[in-house]
Design a protein around this motif. Structure first.
Motif, PDB file in Angstrom:
ATOM      1  N   TYR A  37       0.925  -1.274  -0.141  1.00 25.48           N
ATOM      2  CA  TYR A  37      -0.070  -0.085   0.116  1.00 25.48           C
ATOM      3  C   TYR A  37       0.865   1.093   0.003  1.00 25.48           C
ATOM      4  CZ  TYR A  37      -3.041   3.555   2.046  1.00 25.48           C
ATOM      5  OH  TYR A  37      -3.987   4.696   2.058  1.00 25.48           O
TER       6      TYR A  37
ATOM      7  N   LEU B  50      -8.622   5.078  -3.355  1.00 27.95           N
ATOM      8  CA  LEU B  50      -9.562   5.241  -2.334  1.00 27.95           C
ATOM      9  C   LEU B  50     -10.413   6.461  -2.504  1.00 27.95           C
ATOM     10  CD1 LEU B  50      -7.502   4.266   0.513  1.00 27.95           C
ATOM     11  CD2 LEU B  50      -9.373   2.901  -0.606  1.00 27.95           C
TER      12      LEU B  50
ATOM     13  N   GLU C 164      -3.308   5.002  -2.622  1.00 27.35           N
ATOM     14  CA  GLU C 164      -4.376   5.686  -1.746  1.00 27.35           C
ATOM     15  C   GLU C 164      -5.184   6.385  -2.710  1.00 27.35           C
ATOM     16  OE1 GLU C 164      -2.018   8.638   0.416  1.00 27.35           O
ATOM     17  OE2 GLU C 164      -4.192   9.613   1.288  1.00 27.35           O
TER      18      GLU C 164
ATOM     19  N   ASN D  77     -11.707  -1.597   3.294  1.00 28.65           N
ATOM     20  CA  ASN D  77     -11.547  -2.002   1.906  1.00 28.65           C
ATOM     21  C   ASN D  77     -11.162  -3.585   1.750  1.00 28.65           C
ATOM     22  OD1 ASN D  77     -10.023  -2.744  -0.806  1.00 28.65           O
ATOM     23  ND2 ASN D  77     -11.155  -1.119  -1.344  1.00 28.65           N
ATOM     24  N   LYS D  78      -9.948  -3.778   2.792  1.00 29.20           N
ATOM     25  CA  LYS D  78      -9.512  -5.044   2.809  1.00 29.20           C
ATOM     26  C   LYS D  78     -10.335  -6.127   3.319  1.00 29.20           C
ATOM     27  CE  LYS D  78      -5.027  -4.181   4.296  1.00 29.20           C
ATOM     28  NZ  LYS D  78      -3.844  -4.136   4.722  1.00 29.20           N
TER      29      LYS D  78
ATOM     30  N   TYR E  52      -8.784   2.029   3.654  1.00 33.48           N
ATOM     31  CA  TYR E  52      -7.813   1.026   3.041  1.00 33.48           C
ATOM     32  C   TYR E  52      -7.917  -0.110   3.675  1.00 33.48           C
ATOM     33  CZ  TYR E  52      -3.829  -1.814   1.955  1.00 33.48           C
ATOM     34  OH  TYR E  52      -3.074  -2.962   1.559  1.00 33.48           O
TER      35      TYR E  52
ATOM     36  N   ASP F  69      -5.982   5.268   5.594  1.00 33.95           N
ATOM     37  CA  ASP F  69      -5.547   4.089   6.254  1.00 33.95           C
ATOM     38  C   ASP F  69      -7.020   3.295   6.648  1.00 33.95           C
ATOM     39  OD1 ASP F  69      -2.736   4.532   5.780  1.00 33.95           O
ATOM     40  OD2 ASP F  69      -2.370   4.225   7.998  1.00 33.95           O
TER      41      ASP F  69
ATOM     42  N   PHE G  55      -1.687  -1.351  -4.127  1.00 31.82           N
ATOM     43  CA  PHE G  55      -2.598  -0.720  -3.745  1.00 31.82           C
ATOM     44  C   PHE G  55      -2.500   0.933  -3.493  1.00 31.82           C
ATOM     45  CE2 PHE G  55      -6.693   0.930  -2.026  1.00 31.82           C
ATOM     46  CZ  PHE G  55      -7.612  -0.019  -2.478  1.00 31.82           C
TER      47      PHE G  55
END
Length: 545
Positions: free
Chosen positions: A158, A253, A250, A313-314, A310, A307, A248
């Motif tokens: 990331y 996002l 930022e 999202n995971k 993210y 963060d 991935f």
RNA sequence: GCGCCCGUAGCUCAGUCGGAUAGAGCAACAGCCUUCUAAGCUGUGGGUCGGACGUUCGAAUCGUCCCGGGCGUACCA
């Protein structure tokens, strides 16, 4: 092996109508106490109020009846029960190793489960420096361990490409570019000083001449530098045999509105507030000293918000296990991120964060500076060039993540018995040497399927088999704890047991073909375990040294 | 100041969900190569487990306090 013994003890306790307790079953430190030692009687003494030695005696009597497994069971100390296993159990292990080969040590405890490991995650503002190496190498080993325990692993990287850092990068390259045209052009105060910035500026100039001198072109410099930096980072990782599945960004996002949505979720839940032109996340004051800004008054989010988005999202991507590796400088901030995720209504129980302490480098007695300010940065590439990929990986994984690491470059470079990595690799090379010799005079004996494992009765051979039999247990417990340095501790014991065996027992002997065959099989098994272990920590298995 | 992490042999570190005489490598010292690689093996010396108190049958391991080091404590990441 441990599981089998553990189950036998449980059966006995049940048969004696004793309550179920958590006992510990471990190979004792002292060999004289047998192969396994169990403290069940000591634990039970507390709850039942009985004399531990007496209780241990009764349990031991029952265990003795299982003579298929145990050659000796005795009570010792305050109430330990020490068990010595039948040697035939261990020759079964030998067959098991030979049959499973490179799969020996793997388990499918997590078969069908998906894990996501995020690590490195250095922002593309420059090449990886030597300090990054610890995380880089730890992550590689942990990813391998997870796979050895059945997980399907996504290796993820990331990076923050939306914040200040990338603007500084762009400004730095732009300034260096302008300095080619006009040496008096000012360099930004918090710019990046590395040599690589100058290289990028020069190659841009070579290609575009002075056509980009208008500061409107700053985005070009940003994209160019980011692309170049990633090329370098990926190349460095490749040198260590690391390839991430997902990079991935930022920016993604923002594009997919995850950040916007998270922000409105916080607002609706009353978890955030606006103050002084910034958005604050209300923190639990029992756990945090103060509230945290998630959107600056400039309208730009702080790193926390992306963060959080993210990680959500995971979570939504459906992993059974989400692991992050961070340096100790993130030791507090990850807690804020997890808190934010929880506040937004997501479960964080499958998220595990590994924090590793910082690394200091030295060369013998001289400390090596890692200043970011100066042009003189010691890059990870430099380290790999200096000491080699194997030593790099080995030294970084050798110590527990949670302790400070003192990396002695001179020692890592040393091509001698001083260097701990060679102790392991030498054991492997020695075995390969035996097989090279065997190929000449004992070629038929290498190939045979039938051999008499009963001939492996020397104490060194039996000890060696015992160590080899522990490998699957080690992989299992090391994966559960996510502590790959323990694999190295184990491999050291394996190498030690082999070197002792080798020293005291000649493998190839024309006068005793049967023993030769059996010992060759034992060597084959040791080589398998070493290779498998090397594979996990990511070092090569040299055939000659 | 507060929070997290660390403090074990001369050096670098294992061992830490309480367990038996605290281990390894390096360094020191003494040995072992006509036999599959001596990058190895064998032996010796070396320790108030940072300190104090407490819990416990039992503490390097758990608790409290103190000392020393690292990191954090930003509308940097």
């Amino acid at each position: 092996m441990k599981e089998i013994i553990s189950n036998i003890v449980k059966e006995v306790l049940k048969a004696k109508e004793l309550p179920e307790v958590n006992f510990s079953l471990e190979p004792p430190k002292n060999k004289a106490f047998g192969d396994f030692s169990v403290n069940a009687a000591l634990v039970l003494a507390k709850s039942t109020g009985r004399n531990p030695r007496e209780l241990a005696g009764e349990i031991a009597e029952e265990l003795k009846k299982k003579s298929r497994y145990f050659s000796k069971v005795e009570v010792a100390g305050a109430g330990f029960i020490n068990m010595t296993l039948n040697e035939t159990i261990y020759t079964g292990v030998l067959n098991d190793i030979l049959e499973k080969g490179e799969k020996y040590g793997r388990n499918d405890l997590n078969k069908g489960k998906k894990a996501n490991l995020e690590w490195v995650s250095a922002n593309p503002t420059g090449p990886l420096h030597a300090g990054h190496g610890r995380q880089v190498c730890l992550g590689k080993a942990i990813a391998n361990l997870l796979e050895w325990s059945g997980y399907e692993v996504t290796r993820e990287y990331y990076y923050n490409d939306a914040g200040n850092q990338m603007n500084n990068l762009a400004k730095s390259v732009y300034a260096r570019y302008m300095q080619i045209i006009d040496p008096s052009f000012p360099f930004p105060e918090d710019g990046y000083h590395g040599e690589y910035i100058k290289e990028y500026a020069q190659s841009i100039f070579d290609e575009k001449s002075d056509t980009l001198k208008n500061s409107d072109n700053i985005d070009f410099f940003k994209e160019y530098a980011e692309k170049k930096n990633f090329e370098r980072i990926k190349k460095t990782l490749e040198t260590l045999g690391i390839k991430h599945d997902v990079f991935f960004s930022e920016t993604e996002l923002y594009r997919n509105k995850d950040i916007e949505k998270l922000l409105s979720d916080f607002r609706e839940k009353g978890a955030s507030r606006e103050e002084e032109g910034a958005v604050w996340l209300n923190m639990d004051r029992k756990r945090f000293q103060k509230d945290k800004v998630i959107v600056k008054s400039t309208g730009e989010p702080t790193y926390r918000l992306p963060d959080m988005a993210y990680h959500i999202n995971k979570i939504k991507r459906g992993y059974d296990y989400i692991i992050d590796i961070f340096g100790s400088d993130h030791g507090d901030t990850y807690k804020e991120v997890l808190y934010g995720i929880e506040t937004a209504g997501y479960d964080v129980k499958n998220i595990k964060v590994i924090i590793h302490q910082m690394v200091t480098f030295r060369s013998g007695n001289e400390s090596v500076r890692m200043s970011k300010r100066s042009d003189n940065v010691y890059y990870l590439d430099d380290l790999i060039t200096d000491v080699g990929a194997d030593a790099t990986q080995f030294f970084f994984v050798m110590r527990a993540a949670n302790t400070h690491l003192d990396f002695d470059i001179e020692l890592a470079k040393e091509q001698s018995d001083k260097n701990p990595v060679y102790y392991l690799q030498y054991a492997h090379a020695r075995i390969c040497g035996i097989f090279r010799n065997a190929a000449e005079n004992f070629n038929e004996d290498i190939k045979v399927k039938d051999f008499n494992s009963g001939l492996l009765t020397e104490p060194e051979a039996v000890d060696l088999l015992k160590v080899l039999s522990r490998f699957p247990d080690e992989v299992e417990s090391v994966t559960a704890a996510l502590e790959p340095h323990k694999i190295i501790t184990y491999l050291n014991q394996t190498a030690e047991a082999f070197h002792k065996f080798y020293h005291n027992n000649r493998v190839l002997n024309a006068d005793d073909l049967e023993t030769t065959k059996a010992r060759l099989k034992l060597c084959e098994a040791v080589r398998t375990v070493l290779r498998n272990g090397f594979n996990i920590i990511g070092i090569t298995a040299p055939e000659r040294m």
